[in-house]
Design an enzyme around this catalytic site. Sequence first.
Site, PDB file in Angstrom:
ATOM      1  N   HIS A  44       0.846  -1.202   0.000  1.00 47.78           N
ATOM      2  CA  HIS A  44       0.000   0.000   0.000  1.00 47.78           C
ATOM      3  C   HIS A  44       0.872   1.239   0.000  1.00 47.78           C
ATOM      4  CE1 HIS A  44       1.271  -0.244   4.164  1.00 47.78           C
ATOM      5  NE2 HIS A  44       1.038   1.062   4.225  1.00 47.78           N
ATOM      6  N   HIS A 126       5.861   6.328  -0.446  1.00 44.40           N
ATOM      7  CA  HIS A 126       6.614   5.133  -0.871  1.00 44.40           C
ATOM      8  C   HIS A 126       5.820   3.891  -0.495  1.00 44.40           C
ATOM      9  CE1 HIS A 126       7.749   5.624   3.349  1.00 44.40           C
ATOM     10  NE2 HIS A 126       7.866   4.306   3.365  1.00 44.40           N
TER      11      HIS A 126
HETATM   12  P1  ATP Z   1       5.167  -1.923  11.718  1.00 39.90           P
HETATM   13  O1  ATP Z   1       5.376  -0.509  12.215  1.00 39.90           O
HETATM   14  O2  ATP Z   1       4.433  -2.769  12.684  1.00 39.90           O
HETATM   15  O3  ATP Z   1       6.391  -2.562  11.226  1.00 39.90           O
HETATM   16  P2  ATP Z   1       3.716  -0.594   9.617  1.00 39.90           P
HETATM   17  O4  ATP Z   1       4.809   0.445   9.592  1.00 39.90           O
HETATM   18  O5  ATP Z   1       3.194  -1.039   8.299  1.00 39.90           O
HETATM   19  O6  ATP Z   1       4.171  -1.854  10.430  1.00 39.90           O
HETATM   20  P3  ATP Z   1       2.279   1.343  11.112  1.00 39.90           P
HETATM   21  O7  ATP Z   1       3.502   1.765  11.836  1.00 39.90           O
HETATM   22  O8  ATP Z   1       1.002   1.274  11.855  1.00 39.90           O
HETATM   23  O9  ATP Z   1       2.480  -0.082  10.452  1.00 39.90           O
HETATM   24  O10 ATP Z   1       2.111   2.327   9.887  1.00 39.90           O
HETATM   25  C1  ATP Z   1       1.025   2.257   9.014  1.00 39.90           C
HETATM   26  C2  ATP Z   1       1.406   3.003   7.742  1.00 39.90           C
HETATM   27  O11 ATP Z   1       1.688   4.372   8.067  1.00 39.90           O
HETATM   28  C3  ATP Z   1       2.674   2.484   7.065  1.00 39.90           C
HETATM   29  O12 ATP Z   1       2.551   2.693   5.673  1.00 39.90           O
HETATM   30  C4  ATP Z   1       3.765   3.359   7.620  1.00 39.90           C
HETATM   31  O13 ATP Z   1       4.837   3.503   6.717  1.00 39.90           O
HETATM   32  C5  ATP Z   1       3.049   4.688   7.768  1.00 39.90           C
HETATM   33  N1  ATP Z   1       3.565   5.455   8.893  1.00 39.90           N
HETATM   34  C6  ATP Z   1       3.799   5.003  10.147  1.00 39.90           C
HETATM   35  N2  ATP Z   1       4.252   5.987  10.946  1.00 39.90           N
HETATM   36  C7  ATP Z   1       4.318   7.104  10.170  1.00 39.90           C
HETATM   37  C8  ATP Z   1       4.696   8.446  10.410  1.00 39.90           C
HETATM   38  N3  ATP Z   1       5.115   8.846  11.591  1.00 39.90           N
HETATM   39  N4  ATP Z   1       4.635   9.315   9.375  1.00 39.90           N
HETATM   40  C9  ATP Z   1       4.215   8.919   8.164  1.00 39.90           C
HETATM   41  N5  ATP Z   1       3.820   7.656   7.865  1.00 39.90           N
HETATM   42  C10 ATP Z   1       3.882   6.765   8.856  1.00 39.90           C
END
Ligand code: ATP
Length: 175
Positions: A44, A126
């Site tokens: 995604h 990304h």
């Molecule tokens: P995990 O953190 O458990 O490895 P994940 O990164 O896919 O998995 P989340 O951290 O909940 O899950 O993030 C959900 C989505 O939001 C992902 O696409 C992640 O890259 C993005 N994301 C997470 N934190 C941020 C942030 N601080 N700023 C921008 N995008 C973010």
Amino acid sequence: MERIVAERLFFAVWPDTATRAALRASTPPRMRGSGRPTPEEKLHLTVLFLGQMTPAARRCVESAADAVDCQAFTMKLTRIGYFPRSRVLWAGMSEVPESLAALHEALRNGARSCGCEIETHAYAPHITLMRDAPGHFPAPERVDIPWHVRFFALVASRTRPGGTHYETLRTWPLR
Ligand code: ATP
Ligand code: MG
């Protein structure tokens, strides 16, 4: 009384089957068989990360999303890159396409109008292709993957023992 349980939420776009297949094929051959590839159904692109949201805040951003009036668009993923610090292999582009930036801004303005604290750093779209990607990824690889974006989704991210689970809560069609 409603139990207040905040959830980690984000707005995202999900690729269609053809784009998914192209993304899968875009992992450089030398990286295959290593790291932790993103399962295909989890590929995604985050449009706006909201973070922890209460039910009331969620309702507010959903109403704000109802008012978003953006057009469907086609964008191109043009490069594969590597974030050395987080060891993430990703697909993206050199410049944020205008239509994607417009969608990001519309959702961000909506979230701000709900009082959400949204991070102010520049939007860097990304798609994570692989985590724990091995070693050094020398030069960006060029790709040419079209992606027809026709809807966006509000997604909950839940940490589970087996890994992070995404649940699509709602989708909105683009005009
Ligand atoms: P995990 O953190 O458990 O490895 P994940 O990164 O896919 O998995 P989340 O951290 O909940 O899950 O993030 C959900 C989505 O939001 C992902 O696409 C992640 O890259 C993005 N994301 C997470 N934190 C941020 C942030 N601080 N700023 C921008 N995008 C973010
Ligand atoms: Mg994360």
